[in-house]
Design a protein around this motif. Sequence first.
Motif, PDB file in Angstrom:
ATOM      1  N   SER A  36       0.853  -1.173   0.000  1.00 42.91           N
ATOM      2  CA  SER A  36       0.000   0.000   0.000  1.00 42.91           C
ATOM      3  C   SER A  36       0.895   1.231   0.000  1.00 42.91           C
ATOM      4  CB  SER A  36      -0.890  -0.004   1.250  1.00 42.91           C
ATOM      5  OG  SER A  36      -1.366   1.293   1.551  1.00 42.91           O
ATOM      6  N   PRO A  37       0.445   2.362  -0.539  1.00 41.74           N
ATOM      7  CA  PRO A  37       1.236   3.588  -0.414  1.00 41.74           C
ATOM      8  C   PRO A  37       1.568   3.934   1.038  1.00 41.74           C
ATOM      9  CG  PRO A  37      -0.466   3.900  -2.062  1.00 41.74           C
ATOM     10  CD  PRO A  37      -0.744   2.563  -1.404  1.00 41.74           C
ATOM     11  N   ALA A  38       0.730   3.487   1.966  1.00 42.10           N
ATOM     12  CA  ALA A  38       0.978   3.754   3.384  1.00 42.10           C
ATOM     13  C   ALA A  38       2.205   3.020   3.919  1.00 42.10           C
ATOM     14  CB  ALA A  38      -0.251   3.376   4.211  1.00 42.10           C
ATOM     15  N   ASP A  39       2.746   2.090   3.136  1.00 44.62           N
ATOM     16  CA  ASP A  39       3.953   1.369   3.550  1.00 44.62           C
ATOM     17  C   ASP A  39       5.228   2.173   3.289  1.00 44.62           C
ATOM     18  OD1 ASP A  39       2.617  -1.032   4.309  1.00 44.62           O
ATOM     19  OD2 ASP A  39       2.498  -1.634   2.208  1.00 44.62           O
ATOM     20  N   PHE A  40       5.149   3.304   2.594  1.00 43.51           N
ATOM     21  CA  PHE A  40       6.351   3.954   2.086  1.00 43.51           C
ATOM     22  C   PHE A  40       6.723   5.209   2.865  1.00 43.51           C
ATOM     23  CE2 PHE A  40       4.501   2.376  -2.162  1.00 43.51           C
ATOM     24  CZ  PHE A  40       5.037   1.112  -1.970  1.00 43.51           C
ATOM     25  N   ALA A  73       6.353  18.739  -3.184  1.00 39.09           N
ATOM     26  CA  ALA A  73       6.635  17.313  -3.016  1.00 39.09           C
ATOM     27  C   ALA A  73       5.777  16.729  -1.899  1.00 39.09           C
ATOM     28  CB  ALA A  73       8.113  17.099  -2.725  1.00 39.09           C
ATOM     29  N   ALA A  74       5.611  17.488  -0.828  1.00 36.32           N
ATOM     30  CA  ALA A  74       4.777  17.012   0.280  1.00 36.32           C
ATOM     31  C   ALA A  74       3.322  16.865  -0.152  1.00 36.32           C
ATOM     32  CB  ALA A  74       4.886  17.968   1.461  1.00 36.32           C
ATOM     33  N   ARG A  75       2.830  17.816  -0.927  1.00 36.62           N
ATOM     34  CA  ARG A  75       1.452  17.712  -1.421  1.00 36.62           C
ATOM     35  C   ARG A  75       1.291  16.526  -2.359  1.00 36.62           C
ATOM     36  NH1 ARG A  75       1.948  23.429  -1.012  1.00 36.62           N
ATOM     37  NH2 ARG A  75       2.809  23.592  -3.123  1.00 36.62           N
ATOM     38  N   GLU A  76       2.325  16.253  -3.170  1.00 39.93           N
ATOM     39  CA  GLU A  76       2.292  15.077  -4.042  1.00 39.93           C
ATOM     40  C   GLU A  76       2.218  13.791  -3.221  1.00 39.93           C
ATOM     41  OE1 GLU A  76       5.034  12.797  -7.440  1.00 39.93           O
ATOM     42  OE2 GLU A  76       5.745  14.660  -6.520  1.00 39.93           O
ATOM     43  N   ALA A  77       3.048  13.714  -2.178  1.00 44.91           N
ATOM     44  CA  ALA A  77       3.033  12.532  -1.314  1.00 44.91           C
ATOM     45  C   ALA A  77       1.670  12.347  -0.665  1.00 44.91           C
ATOM     46  CB  ALA A  77       4.120  12.662  -0.244  1.00 44.91           C
ATOM     47  N   ALA A  79      -1.249  13.396  -1.687  1.00 46.10           N
ATOM     48  CA  ALA A  79      -2.246  13.001  -2.676  1.00 46.10           C
ATOM     49  C   ALA A  79      -2.128  11.530  -3.045  1.00 46.10           C
ATOM     50  CB  ALA A  79      -2.109  13.873  -3.925  1.00 46.10           C
ATOM     51  N   LEU A  80      -0.902  11.002  -2.999  1.00 48.53           N
ATOM     52  CA  LEU A  80      -0.672   9.600  -3.351  1.00 48.53           C
ATOM     53  C   LEU A  80      -0.910   8.650  -2.182  1.00 48.53           C
ATOM     54  CD1 LEU A  80       2.589  10.036  -5.468  1.00 48.53           C
ATOM     55  CD2 LEU A  80       0.355   9.296  -6.329  1.00 48.53           C
ATOM     56  N   GLY A  81      -1.100   9.170  -0.982  1.00 46.34           N
ATOM     57  CA  GLY A  81      -1.294   8.326   0.195  1.00 46.34           C
ATOM     58  C   GLY A  81      -0.015   7.917   0.887  1.00 46.34           C
ATOM     59  N   ILE A  82       1.114   8.567   0.547  1.00 47.24           N
ATOM     60  CA  ILE A  82       2.391   8.301   1.216  1.00 47.24           C
ATOM     61  C   ILE A  82       2.414   9.080   2.520  1.00 47.24           C
ATOM     62  CG2 ILE A  82       4.898   8.560   1.043  1.00 47.24           C
ATOM     63  CD1 ILE A  82       4.488   8.475  -2.062  1.00 47.24           C
ATOM     64  N   PRO A  83       2.629   8.439   3.656  1.00 50.74           N
ATOM     65  CA  PRO A  83       2.455   9.133   4.932  1.00 50.74           C
ATOM     66  C   PRO A  83       3.641   9.949   5.414  1.00 50.74           C
ATOM     67  CG  PRO A  83       2.909   6.814   5.319  1.00 50.74           C
ATOM     68  CD  PRO A  83       2.820   6.987   3.827  1.00 50.74           C
ATOM     69  N   ALA A  84       4.841   9.725   4.851  1.00 50.46           N
ATOM     70  CA  ALA A  84       6.023  10.368   5.421  1.00 50.46           C
ATOM     71  C   ALA A  84       7.065  10.673   4.361  1.00 50.46           C
ATOM     72  CB  ALA A  84       6.643   9.483   6.511  1.00 50.46           C
ATOM     73  N   ILE A  85       7.799  11.759   4.590  1.00 49.73           N
ATOM     74  CA  ILE A  85       8.937  12.153   3.769  1.00 49.73           C
ATOM     75  C   ILE A  85      10.161  12.213   4.667  1.00 49.73           C
ATOM     76  CG2 ILE A  85       9.977  14.160   2.616  1.00 49.73           C
ATOM     77  CD1 ILE A  85       7.353  14.743   1.312  1.00 49.73           C
ATOM     78  N   MET A 127      10.369  13.047   8.555  1.00 55.61           N
ATOM     79  CA  MET A 127      11.493  12.327   9.149  1.00 55.61           C
ATOM     80  C   MET A 127      12.790  13.016   8.734  1.00 55.61           C
ATOM     81  SD  MET A 127      12.501   8.300   8.732  1.00 55.61           S
ATOM     82  CE  MET A 127      14.100   7.694   9.272  1.00 55.61           C
ATOM     83  N   THR A 128      13.750  13.009   9.625  1.00 52.33           N
ATOM     84  CA  THR A 128      15.037  13.636   9.342  1.00 52.33           C
ATOM     85  C   THR A 128      16.164  12.618   9.497  1.00 52.33           C
ATOM     86  OG1 THR A 128      15.259  14.299  11.647  1.00 52.33           O
ATOM     87  CG2 THR A 128      14.242  15.883  10.128  1.00 52.33           C
ATOM     88  N   ASP A 129      17.329  13.045   9.066  1.00 50.73           N
ATOM     89  CA  ASP A 129      18.544  12.243   9.202  1.00 50.73           C
ATOM     90  C   ASP A 129      19.428  12.895  10.255  1.00 50.73           C
ATOM     91  OD1 ASP A 129      20.546  10.231   8.272  1.00 50.73           O
ATOM     92  OD2 ASP A 129      21.627  12.027   7.614  1.00 50.73           O
ATOM     93  N   ILE A 130      19.940  12.090  11.169  1.00 46.29           N
ATOM     94  CA  ILE A 130      20.867  12.602  12.177  1.00 46.29           C
ATOM     95  C   ILE A 130      22.205  11.902  12.012  1.00 46.29           C
ATOM     96  CG2 ILE A 130      21.356  12.850  14.638  1.00 46.29           C
ATOM     97  CD1 ILE A 130      18.398  13.040  15.153  1.00 46.29           C
ATOM     98  N   ALA A 131      23.156  12.619  11.452  1.00 42.03           N
ATOM     99  CA  ALA A 131      24.540  12.180  11.269  1.00 42.03           C
ATOM    100  C   ALA A 131      25.305  13.400  10.785  1.00 42.03           C
ATOM    101  CB  ALA A 131      24.644  11.038  10.265  1.00 42.03           C
TER     102      ALA A 131
END
Length: 336
Positions: A36-40, A73-77, A79-85, A127-131
């Motif tokens: 599902s798009p919710a998996d991504f 990009a967030a609006r695209e996500a 609309a597609l059902g992607i829950p996180a960037i 979500m962010t990257d910490i390094a």
Amino acid sequence: MVTPLVQFPAPYPAARMRRVRRTPALRAMVAENTLSPADFIWPVFLMEGRDEETPVPSMPGVVRRTVDRIGAAAREAQALGIPAICLFPYTSMEARTSDCAMAWDSDNLTNRAIREIKDACPDIAVMTDIALDPYNIDGQDGYVRDGDVVNDETVEALVKMALAQAEAGADILGPSDMMDGRIGAIRGALESEGHRDVAILSYAAKFASAFYGPFRDAVGASAALKGDKKTYQIDPGNGDEAMRCVARDLAEGADMVMVKPGMPYLDVCRRVKDGFGVPTFAYQVSGEYAMLQAAAQNGWLKGEAVMMESLLAFKRAGCDGILTYYAPAAARLLNG
């Protein structure tokens, strides 16, 4: 432990395994794993500038975006059902320093992008990257002292980085550095500074892999990197060590854990899910994506088919979600 299957009771021809494969409807009814798009989670690269996108040559189809384009990009996500960037900044060699102070600057690329996304799409999880590697003149995830990547001083810097991202509005922090003790230090700081609801998705089982090359191009780290990362990332042959790292990070306050890379370590994904029963993610890293894309572009593989098969493999291995550059394309396909 996986419960062993009981012996199939009926002999052929009473049992014909092909009966339930005969039509699409029957196959859908008995599918053990689905996507599902919710998996991504969609990894997105950031760069300085305005109203620009720049292709990443070693990752066909992937671009770096300026912060003013991240809202789209967030609006695209959404609309597609992607829950996180998940956000990753590109930093030029000229902007990198030995003290990595840009990592916790409230106006760095990542923190500006967090605010931009939250203004555009408040419901998208960021979500962010910490390094330290995007900011480090040495290209390492931690401070380099006399040729060694030092642990405790690096952890202090990572805590400052985590707090700056939490202040900017991040929902999920992704410590990817593999320093010892960083999850406990970050969790303690978040609690004491009032960020109790910020989640940690720890890169708990991150291997010293050769599959990261295109990503390092995308964030500008390839030219910067001096040496390798084998003193702090896990040896590819060590599955038991990966399990100990996961156990440690969970004990220190991680809410979710990740295995990275993904496809070469599906066995570790399954062991983590079976062993701990916690939200388990895999990162389908840049090298995995690039080799599938290259083969598809050369006509050696069917692009959409291998994309979906590779993503389904993570679900079969027990993953609850996948960080993948394929997120928009796979979501569009799933949405019909």
